[in-house]
Write a protein that holds these residues in place. Structure first.
Motif, short mmCIF file in Angstrom:
data_model
loop_
_atom_site.label_atom_id
_atom_site.label_comp_id
_atom_site.label_asym_id
_atom_site.label_seq_id
_atom_site.Cartn_x
_atom_site.Cartn_y
_atom_site.Cartn_z
N ILE A 3 0.84 -1.19 0.00
CA ILE A 3 0.00 0.00 0.00
C ILE A 3 0.89 1.25 0.00
O ILE A 3 1.81 1.36 0.81
CB ILE A 3 -0.93 0.04 1.23
N ARG A 4 0.61 2.16 -0.92
CA ARG A 4 1.30 3.45 -0.96
C ARG A 4 0.29 4.57 -0.72
O ARG A 4 -0.71 4.66 -1.43
CB ARG A 4 1.98 3.66 -2.32
N PHE A 12 6.32 17.09 0.22
CA PHE A 12 7.25 16.47 -0.72
C PHE A 12 8.54 17.28 -0.88
O PHE A 12 9.61 16.72 -1.11
CB PHE A 12 6.56 16.30 -2.07
N LYS A 13 8.46 18.58 -0.72
CA LYS A 13 9.64 19.44 -0.87
C LYS A 13 10.75 19.06 0.10
O LYS A 13 11.93 19.33 -0.15
CB LYS A 13 9.25 20.90 -0.66
N ARG A 21 12.19 7.60 -3.26
CA ARG A 21 12.21 6.26 -3.85
C ARG A 21 11.23 5.33 -3.14
O ARG A 21 10.56 4.52 -3.77
CB ARG A 21 13.64 5.69 -3.79
N LYS A 22 11.13 5.45 -1.83
CA LYS A 22 10.23 4.60 -1.05
C LYS A 22 8.77 4.84 -1.42
O LYS A 22 7.97 3.90 -1.52
CB LYS A 22 10.44 4.84 0.44
N ASP A 23 8.40 6.09 -1.66
CA ASP A 23 7.01 6.43 -1.90
C ASP A 23 6.59 6.34 -3.36
O ASP A 23 5.41 6.06 -3.65
CB ASP A 23 6.72 7.85 -1.39
N TYR A 39 -0.76 -0.97 -4.43
CA TYR A 39 -1.97 -0.14 -4.39
C TYR A 39 -1.57 1.27 -4.00
O TYR A 39 -0.97 1.49 -2.95
CB TYR A 39 -2.94 -0.71 -3.37
N THR A 40 -1.85 2.24 -4.88
CA THR A 40 -1.58 3.62 -4.56
C THR A 40 -2.88 4.37 -4.32
O THR A 40 -3.86 4.16 -5.05
CB THR A 40 -0.76 4.32 -5.66
#
Length: 276
Positions: A3-4, A12-13, A21-23, A39-40
């Motif tokens: 799950i993402r 995010f900045k 990379r993980k996300d 799953y995003t």
């Protein structure tokens, strides 16, 4: 199924390379004799990979979906990027050569992936989105797809864009899917960049050698970041992010979109002088 979760662009900045990379990077889709899915929460898209080598593989139903079968409330696009294989849908078998696409609509219960030879197995890339009605199963190859010649040699971005699942091709609820193939000695895709706030997008980069890489640009236009991507890795692109890439060689990628708007041309161009 992994799950993402979705990310606020302001947060995010501050992300490190490791966190980006993980996300957003999907690196382990194709395991031998496995079906792997991610799953995003961006438009609830599922990315997957199926690599049948010694046995056929069934599309099973992850517990997280809380349904009786995978396509109970979903549709599915499948693209073969490997050797000859087949996809069986409720007992109906569809032969799949390399770079052919199969659309499977909502309501089909049994989906099975198989390879013709374990020496050159098929490799199926999967993209699934929520669906509100059933559309028929259809297959399309490169010769049948809408094809557009784009770019110039002077800009190092000569490429062919193929549309498989879209408003004027294979019909779907919200999934749009196609393939872009860069010509030899060309490296850039989707530059100048664009956004489409009405839908997310995912890229699967492939047809790269072991040592080749793609530098994928993402982030808001005034706060860009990048990912270094290897062969057969995918990247999740939020609606607020640009999605553009430059390779150390030519390559191909499968693009897939989902969201509110079903118009391929719905995009907001980003001027080069606005990129940071």
């Amino acid at each position: 199924m992994e799950i993402r979760h979705a990310t606020n662009p302001e947060d995010f900045k501050q992300y490190s390379t490791e966190r980006i990379r993980k996300d957003f990077l999907v690196s382990d889709l194709f395991g031998e004799d496995e079906v792997n899915t991610v799953y995003t929460h961006y438009d609830r898209v599922i990315l997957g990979g199926a690599l049948p080598v010694e046995k056929s593989l069934e599309l099973t139903t992850p517990v997280a979906l809380k349904v009786d079968y995978f396509l109970e409330r979903r549709e599915l696009g499948v693209v073969n990027i490997g050797g000859l294989g087949s996809v069986s849908v409720d007992g109906q078998r569809y032969e799949m050569a390399a770079r052919e696409c199969l659309y499977i609509g909502k309501g089909h219960k049994d989906v099975v992936f198989a390879s013709r030879s374990s020496d050159e197995p098929a490799k199926f890339y999967l993209v699934s989105t929520p669906a509100h009605q059933a559309y028929p199963v259809q297959k399309v190859n490169l010769q049948q797809a809408q094809a557009y010649e784009l770019g110039t040699a002077s800009e190092s971005n000569e490429r062919t864009l193929y549309r498989f699942i879209h408003a004027e091709g294979i019909q779907s609820c919200q999934l749009m899917l196609g393939m872009t193939v860069l010509k030899p000695n060309n490296m850039w895709n989707t530059m100048p960049a664009h956004l489409h706030d009405r839908r997310m997008e995912a890229y699967l980069y492939f047809n790269l050698s072991d040592k080749a890489r793609v530098i994928h640009l993402m982030g808001e236009p005034h706060e860009t970041r990048h990912l270094i991507i290897q062969n057969e890795q995918a990247v999740i692109s939020p609606s607020w992010s640009i999605h553009s890439g430059m390779g150390t060689s030519n390559y191909a990628f499968i693009w897939a979109m989902a969201g509110e708007n079903y118009t391929f041309e719905d995009m907001d161009a980003v001027a080069m002088e606005d990129l940071r």
